[in-house]
Design an enzyme around this catalytic site. Structure first.
Site, PDB file in Angstrom:
ATOM      1  N   CYS B 190       0.822  -1.203   0.000  1.00  0.00           N
ATOM      2  CA  CYS B 190       0.000   0.000   0.000  1.00  0.00           C
ATOM      3  C   CYS B 190       0.857   1.255   0.000  1.00  0.00           C
ATOM      4  O   CYS B 190       0.353   2.355  -0.149  1.00  0.00           O
ATOM      5  CB  CYS B 190      -0.910   0.040   1.218  1.00  0.00           C
ATOM      6  SG  CYS B 190      -1.843  -1.451   1.456  1.00  0.00           S
ATOM      7  N   ARG B 236      -6.360   5.746  -2.876  1.00  0.00           N
ATOM      8  CA  ARG B 236      -6.618   4.318  -2.745  1.00  0.00           C
ATOM      9  C   ARG B 236      -6.807   3.905  -1.279  1.00  0.00           C
ATOM     10  O   ARG B 236      -7.754   3.214  -0.929  1.00  0.00           O
ATOM     11  CB  ARG B 236      -5.449   3.530  -3.337  1.00  0.00           C
ATOM     12  CG  ARG B 236      -5.635   2.059  -3.180  1.00  0.00           C
ATOM     13  CD  ARG B 236      -4.386   1.301  -3.587  1.00  0.00           C
ATOM     14  NE  ARG B 236      -4.669  -0.125  -3.498  1.00  0.00           N
ATOM     15  CZ  ARG B 236      -3.736  -1.059  -3.403  1.00  0.00           C
ATOM     16  NH1 ARG B 236      -2.487  -0.721  -3.398  1.00  0.00           N
ATOM     17  NH2 ARG B 236      -4.071  -2.312  -3.319  1.00  0.00           N
TER      18      ARG B 236
END
Lengths: 232, 290
Positions: B190, B236
Site C-alpha cells: 500500500c 486508494r
C-alpha cells in the site's frame, strides 16, 4: 571483423560467462550442513530463574506479513518468560537459512517504528557472558505509555555481527566472502529480547541476566548456533 | 531495391547472424528471468515485471530495420569491452544471487553487443530500450525498506488527516489505521512504491512515443509522475478505509482491495493524460507546415 565472426565471438563470451556463473555459485546452505536447528526444542521452557509464561493474548497475525516472514525466516520462535519476581521478558528468535540479497533478516530498528513504536535511542553495546562477549544493539522504544527497551544481536554465518550499521555491513561482507570461498551460503539468526519497562538500565540488566541463564542452560553446540560463542 | 538486396548474402539480409547472439542471450537470461518470475514477479505489486520485459522486446522489434541493416561502421573494441564488463557483472550477480547485478548487467551487455555488431548508430537508435531495462531491475531490499517506511507513514498520516477532517473516527499509530471498530495495516504494497515505479515507467514510455520537441513539456510531465502516483495512492487508501468502515472488514479486504489497485492506476494515468492534454495546448507547434 566480419559481423558473423563477431556474432560467434560474442556468443562464445556469453557462453563462457554462463558457465562461469554456474561454477562460481555456492550451492550449499550452511544450515543444510548442520542438523536442522529446531528453535522450539533448543530453547528450554524453563531455565535458571525463568519459566515460560503461556501467552494470554493471541497475537493477531497479518496474513500478508506472515507470508513474507515465512519466506525470509525458516523458523521463528516467540515466547514470554517471567522470573520469580514476576518480571516479564519477551524473547523472539528468527532463523533464516539463506541470508543473501532479498532474503536477509529485518532490523528491529525498522520493525518497531513500523508497528507504531517511536525509536528513542539506539546504541551498540557488549553483553558479557562466561563464554565471551556478544556485540549487541540496545534500543529504547515506546508506543503510547508502553516503553520497551530492546536488546538484540544478529548472528550472520557463524558469528554475531556488530549492531552498528557500518561495522555490521563490513563484517557481513567479510563473513560472506569467507563462506563463498568454501562454497557455502551464510545463514542468519536474529535474537531479540525486550521487556515493557520504563527503566532502561534495569531492563537491560535483567535482559542480560536472562540471556546469560539461557546460554548456560543450552548445550555448547546450541550456544554456538544461538550466539556464535564458543566452539561447536 | 531488390537488386541491392541480392548483392549481399541471403543470410545477412534476414539477420541470421543474430541467431547465435540471441541464443547466447537466452542461455544467459532465461534462468535469471525464471528466478525473477518465481521470486519477485509473483509478489504482490511486482506484477509489472513481465510487462516491462514485453515492452523491451517490442522496443527492440520496433528498431529491427536498424539491426538488420548492413553495418556501416562498428565499434568492436568499445563494444567488446562493454560486453566483458557486463558479463563479469553478470557472473558476480548470478553466482551470488544479487538480482540487481544480474539484471543490471543487461545494459552493458546489450550496449556492447549493439556497438560490436552495428556501431554507434544502433546504440543511438536503441538508447531508450537500454534506459527502460532499469525498470526490470528489482529494487534492492535495503533501498525498498528505506523508502517504503517513510512513504507508508506519510500515506497513513495524510489519509488520517483527510478522513478526520471529514468527520470520521480515525486515528493512526505508526502504520496502523484505526477507524471505528476496525484496524487497518498499511502494508508494504500500500506504500505505493510499486505503483510509483510502474507509473513512471509508463510515463517515460508515453513521452518517448509522443516525441515532444519541448524539453519543458517533457520535464513537466516527468516531474509530475511521482507526485501524481503518491496522491493516487492516498486516494486508494482512503477508498479502502471508507469501504471497510461502511461495509465491513470482509468488503475492504476482498474484491475491493484488488480493484482499488486498478482504480489507483486509472486515476493516476487519467491525471497524467489530462495534464499532458493541457500542456499540449500550451506547447502547440506554431507553424507545423514548416
Amino acid at each position: 571483423m566480419r559481423s558473423n565472426r563477431m556474432a560467434f565471438l560474442i556468443t562464445a563470451l556469453m557462453l563462457a560467462a554462463s558457465i562461469g556463473a554456474v561454477v562460481a555459485r555456492p550451492e550449499e546452505k550452511a544450515a543444510s550442513l548442520e542438523s536442522a536447528i529446531s528453535l522450539e526444542a533448543v530453547v528450554p521452557k524453563h531455565f535458571g530463574d525463568w519459566r515460560e509464561e503461556p501467552q494470554r493474548i493471541v497475537q493477531v497475525v497479518n496474513p500478508q506479513a506472515q507470508d513474507l516472514l515465512d519466506k525470509i525466516y525458516s523458523e521463528t520462535l516467540s515466547r514470554a518468560y517471567v522470573n520469580s519476581g514476576g518480571y516479564r521478558v519477551m524473547l523472539s528468535i528468527a532463523y533464516g537459512s539463506d541470508q543473501r540479497g532479498d532474503l536477509r533478516a529485518h532490523r528491529p530498528e525498522n520493525c518497531y517504528p513500523a508497528q507504531g513504536f517511536t525509536l528513542h535511542r539506539e546504541e551498540p553495546g557488549h553483553l558479557a557472558t562466561p563464554f565471551g562477549e556478544i556485540p549487541v544493539q540496545r534500543l529504547f522504544t515506546s508506543k503510547g505509555s508502553r516503553e520497551e527497551p530492546v536488546t538484540y544481536w544478529f548472528k550472520f554465518g557463524d558469528e554475531a555481527v556488530p549492531g552498528d550499521r557500518a561495522a555490521r555491513n563490513l563484517r557481513k561482507r567479510l563473513v560472506e566472502l569467507r563462506y563463498n570461498f568454501t562454497g557455502r551460503i551464510p545463514d542468519g539468526l536474529l535474537f531479540r529480547v525486550s521487556s515493557i519497562d520504563p527503566d532502561q538500565v534495569r531492563a537491560n540488566q535483567l535482559q542480560d541476566q536472562f540471556i546469560n541463564q539461557l546460554l548456560q542452560a543450552v548445550s555448547p553446540a546450541e550456544r554456538k548456533r544461538l550466539s556464535g560463542l564458543g566452539d561447536s | 531495391m531488390s537488386e541491392i538486396l541480392h548483392t549481399k548474402p541471403y543470410w545477412r539480409s534476414v539477420g541470421f547472424e543474430w541467431l547465435p547472439v540471441v541464443a547466447g542471450l537466452l542461455i544467459l537470461y532465461v534462468p535469471t528471468f525464471y528466478d525473477l518470475a518465481l521470486m519477485i514477479w509473483l509478489r504482490d505489486g511486482d506484477a509489472h515485471g513481465p510487462i516491462i520485459l514485453a515492452v523491451i522486446v517490442w522496443l527492440i522489434w520496433d528498431k529491427r530495420r536498424v539491426l538488420l541493416a548492413v553495418p556501416v561502421s562498428t565499434a568492436p573494441a568499445t563494444g567488446l569491452a562493454l560486453l566483458v564488463i557486463g558479463l563479469l557483472l553478470y557472473i558476480l550477480g548470478r553466482s551470488q544471487g544479487i538480482m540487481i547485478f544480474q539484471v543490471g548487467a543487461l545494459v552493458p551487455i546489450l550496449a556492447g553487443v549493439l556497438l560490436a555488431m552495428r556501431g554507434w548508430t544502433a546504440l543511438r537508435a536503441l538508447w531508450f530500450m537500454l534506459l527502460f531495462i532499469v525498470y526490470l531491475v528489482p529494487l534492492p531490499g535495503y533501498f525498498e525498506d528505506a523508502i517504503t517506511l517513510p512513504l507508508k507513514q506519510n500515506v497513513s498520516v495524510i489519509a488520517e488527516h483527510i478522513l478526520y477532517t471529514a468527520g470520521y473516527p480515525i486515528a493512526h499509530e505508526g502504520v496502523i489505521l484505526t477507524v471505528g471498530p476496525y484496524q487497518l495495516l498499511v502494508a508494504d504494497a500500500c506504500a505505493g512504491l510499486n505503483s510509483m515505479f510502474s507509473l513512471s515507467a509508463i510515463g517515460l514510455l508515453y513521452l518517448y512515443l509522443m516525441r515532444y520537441k519541448s524539453w519543458l513539456h517533457n520535464g513537466l510531465v516527468l516531474a509530475s509522475l511521482l507526485p501524481i502516483a503518491f496522491c493516487a495512492n492516498i486516494v486508494r487508501v482512503i477508498i479502502l478505509v471508507l469501504v471497510t468502515y461502511h461495509f465491513g472488514d470482509a468488503a475492504g479486504q476482498g474484491f475491493v482491495h484488488g480493484f482499488s489497485g486498478i482504480v489507483l492506476f486509472v486515476v493516476a494515468l487519467t491525471t497524467i493524460l489530462l495534464l499532458d492534454a493541457v500542456l499540449v495546448t500550451f506547447f502547440k507547434p506554431k507553424a507545423p507546415a514548416q
